[in-house]
Design a protein around this motif. Structure first.
Motif, PDB file in Angstrom:
ATOM      1  N   VAL A  86       0.724  -1.179  -0.133  1.00 28.86           N
ATOM      2  CA  VAL A  86      -0.024  -0.135   0.053  1.00 28.86           C
ATOM      3  C   VAL A  86       0.826   1.289  -0.108  1.00 28.86           C
ATOM      4  O   VAL A  86       0.681   2.066  -1.045  1.00 28.86           O
ATOM      5  N   GLU A  87       1.824   1.492   0.919  1.00 30.44           N
ATOM      6  CA  GLU A  87       2.785   2.539   0.824  1.00 30.44           C
ATOM      7  C   GLU A  87       3.379   2.738  -0.469  1.00 30.44           C
ATOM      8  O   GLU A  87       3.562   3.543  -0.961  1.00 30.44           O
ATOM      9  N   GLU A  88       3.792   1.506  -1.109  1.00 27.21           N
ATOM     10  CA  GLU A  88       4.517   1.654  -2.274  1.00 27.21           C
ATOM     11  C   GLU A  88       3.642   2.133  -3.389  1.00 27.21           C
ATOM     12  O   GLU A  88       3.922   3.054  -4.238  1.00 27.21           O
ATOM     13  N   VAL A  89       2.614   1.760  -3.490  1.00 24.80           N
ATOM     14  CA  VAL A  89       1.610   2.249  -4.352  1.00 24.80           C
ATOM     15  C   VAL A  89       1.063   3.691  -4.211  1.00 24.80           C
ATOM     16  O   VAL A  89       0.920   4.378  -5.156  1.00 24.80           O
ATOM     17  N   LEU A  90       0.961   4.113  -2.966  1.00 25.39           N
ATOM     18  CA  LEU A  90       0.671   5.356  -2.641  1.00 25.39           C
ATOM     19  C   LEU A  90       1.722   6.315  -3.116  1.00 25.39           C
ATOM     20  O   LEU A  90       1.370   7.550  -3.706  1.00 25.39           O
ATOM     21  N   ALA A  91       2.876   5.978  -2.907  1.00 31.69           N
ATOM     22  CA  ALA A  91       3.992   6.753  -3.080  1.00 31.69           C
ATOM     23  C   ALA A  91       4.265   6.878  -4.640  1.00 31.69           C
ATOM     24  O   ALA A  91       4.943   7.961  -5.291  1.00 31.69           O
ATOM     25  N   PRO A  96      -4.751   3.364  -7.038  1.00 28.11           N
ATOM     26  CA  PRO A  96      -4.869   2.143  -6.373  1.00 28.11           C
ATOM     27  C   PRO A  96      -5.866   1.329  -6.779  1.00 28.11           C
ATOM     28  O   PRO A  96      -6.728   1.890  -6.925  1.00 28.11           O
ATOM     29  N   LEU A  97      -5.418   0.122  -7.133  1.00 31.71           N
ATOM     30  CA  LEU A  97      -6.569  -0.865  -7.344  1.00 31.71           C
ATOM     31  C   LEU A  97      -6.069  -2.221  -6.788  1.00 31.71           C
ATOM     32  O   LEU A  97      -5.180  -2.873  -6.887  1.00 31.71           O
ATOM     33  N   GLY A 121      -4.105  -4.844 -14.076  1.00 30.99           N
ATOM     34  CA  GLY A 121      -3.098  -3.947 -13.421  1.00 30.99           C
ATOM     35  C   GLY A 121      -3.619  -3.905 -11.809  1.00 30.99           C
ATOM     36  O   GLY A 121      -3.233  -2.805 -11.262  1.00 30.99           O
ATOM     37  N   VAL A 122      -4.260  -4.837 -11.286  1.00 32.70           N
ATOM     38  CA  VAL A 122      -4.467  -5.023  -9.760  1.00 32.70           C
ATOM     39  C   VAL A 122      -3.017  -4.817  -9.187  1.00 32.70           C
ATOM     40  O   VAL A 122      -1.990  -5.706  -9.370  1.00 32.70           O
ATOM     41  N   HIS A 123      -2.806  -3.963  -8.198  1.00 34.96           N
ATOM     42  CA  HIS A 123      -1.516  -4.180  -7.453  1.00 34.96           C
ATOM     43  C   HIS A 123      -1.312  -4.889  -6.653  1.00 34.96           C
ATOM     44  O   HIS A 123      -0.126  -5.325  -6.464  1.00 34.96           O
ATOM     45  N   ALA A 124      -2.226  -5.601  -6.122  1.00 33.51           N
ATOM     46  CA  ALA A 124      -2.122  -6.673  -5.111  1.00 33.51           C
ATOM     47  C   ALA A 124      -3.350  -7.251  -4.918  1.00 33.51           C
ATOM     48  O   ALA A 124      -4.482  -6.676  -4.925  1.00 33.51           O
ATOM     49  N   ASN A 189     -13.151   5.020 -10.835  1.00 34.68           N
ATOM     50  CA  ASN A 189     -12.190   5.790 -11.411  1.00 34.68           C
ATOM     51  C   ASN A 189     -11.611   6.593 -10.031  1.00 34.68           C
ATOM     52  O   ASN A 189     -11.174   7.805 -10.021  1.00 34.68           O
ATOM     53  N   GLN A 190     -11.251   5.990  -9.327  1.00 34.38           N
ATOM     54  CA  GLN A 190     -10.479   6.499  -7.837  1.00 34.38           C
ATOM     55  C   GLN A 190      -9.685   5.156  -7.130  1.00 34.38           C
ATOM     56  O   GLN A 190      -9.685   4.127  -7.666  1.00 34.38           O
ATOM     57  N   GLY A 191      -9.252   5.560  -6.050  1.00 34.98           N
ATOM     58  CA  GLY A 191      -8.397   4.647  -5.429  1.00 34.98           C
ATOM     59  C   GLY A 191      -9.158   3.376  -4.793  1.00 34.98           C
ATOM     60  O   GLY A 191     -10.012   4.138  -3.879  1.00 34.98           O
ATOM     61  N   ILE A 192      -9.407   2.399  -5.235  1.00 37.31           N
ATOM     62  CA  ILE A 192     -10.584   1.303  -4.781  1.00 37.31           C
ATOM     63  C   ILE A 192      -9.926   0.153  -4.295  1.00 37.31           C
ATOM     64  O   ILE A 192      -8.828  -0.317  -4.997  1.00 37.31           O
ATOM     65  N   ALA A 193     -10.511  -0.425  -3.502  1.00 33.51           N
ATOM     66  CA  ALA A 193     -10.223  -1.941  -3.120  1.00 33.51           C
ATOM     67  C   ALA A 193     -11.600  -2.901  -3.513  1.00 33.51           C
ATOM     68  O   ALA A 193     -12.797  -2.413  -2.706  1.00 33.51           O
TER      69      ALA A 193
END
Length: 245
Positions: A86-91, A96-97, A121-124, A189-193
């Motif tokens: 999460v920290e890496e994605v926000l930076a 975020p997805l 493209g899901v981050h995790a 179209n926003q930072g979501i989970a």
């Protein structure tokens, strides 16, 4: 099978379980009578790890050594820290997805979801340590190798992951038929989970009570639910569509 993927002998397996080493499956000699192995079996069953009872010849072929009637095979991947990802994605200043799987139990569904997640493209992908499908060789096959290209985070409880994501400014959206809100009118179209539920029960009520938003897929036929891997694909590609318009 690579030697480094094997742990054999009663005490090495006990230590692996103590250190929370991720195990794919465990082979146990058929008909063996040993109280320590009986205790290991109970612990392994509680962790939802596959157990195969096999002839001693199978264990001899695997190890060519003193296996004491038990051989464990470690998970094919290393897991990631949710906080670190999460920290890496926000930076990175990207939207975020994340995909949260609430007790998905079928290995083939799990693998198919991982494949789609990697393609979109899901981050995790976030899973719970207990109760879900194991990360195994079968998962690798079902994901067509995508499992090696997407971080998987194991957490003690899905609810804790949701609290952490929300605290990090990531909006949580549950896929559920228990809402009138359509996925097509939901802002992705926003930072979501996105939270997907188990094959039988869907997203658990305790999780539904925590999320920021719920969204449903329109079902126009007689059947009132979709396969979870198919539903995950629709949710993820609607996210892609909204973000690339």
């Amino acid at each position: 099978m690579k030697k480094e993927n094997l742990i054999f002998g009663i005490y090495p397996v006990i230590e692996a379980l103590k250190s929370e080493t991720d195990l794919d499956k465990v082979y146990i000699q058929k008909g063996i009578e040993n109280p320590k192995i009986d205790s290991i079996v109970k612990q392994i069953e509680s962790l939802n790890i596959t157990i195969n009872f096999v002839p001693i010849e199978k264990l001899d072929r695997l190890t060519r050594s003193n296996h004491q009637g038990i051989v464990a095979i470690t998970s094919p991947i290393a897991f990631h820290s949710l906080e670190t990802i999460v920290e890496e994605v926000l930076a990175s200043n990207t939207l975020p997805l994340f995909l949260v799987l609430d007790q998905i139990s079928d290995v083939r569904n799990f693998g198919a979801i991982l494949r789609t997640a990697e393609c979109t493209g899901v981050h995790a992908v976030i899973v719970q340590k207990k109760g879900g499908a194991p990360v195994s060789g079968d998962t690798v096959k079902a994901s067509a190798g995508a499992i090696f290209n997407i971080p998987i985070c194991k957490v003690d409880h899905i609810k804790d992951a949701i609290f952490y994501l929300q605290g990090s400014g990531i909006r949580t959206i549950a896929a559920t038929e228990k809402t009138k809100n359509s996925i097509y009118t939901t802002n992705l179209n926003q930072g979501i989970a996105i939270i997907m539920g188990s094959e039988g029960k869907g997203v658990s009520n305790s999780v539904l009570n925590l999320v920021d938003e719920k969204a449903a897929l329109p079902l126009l036929g007689e059947i009132n639910s979709l396969n979870v891997s198919v539903a995950s694909g629709v949710f993820l590609y609607e996210t892609v569509r909204q973000r690339t318009q």
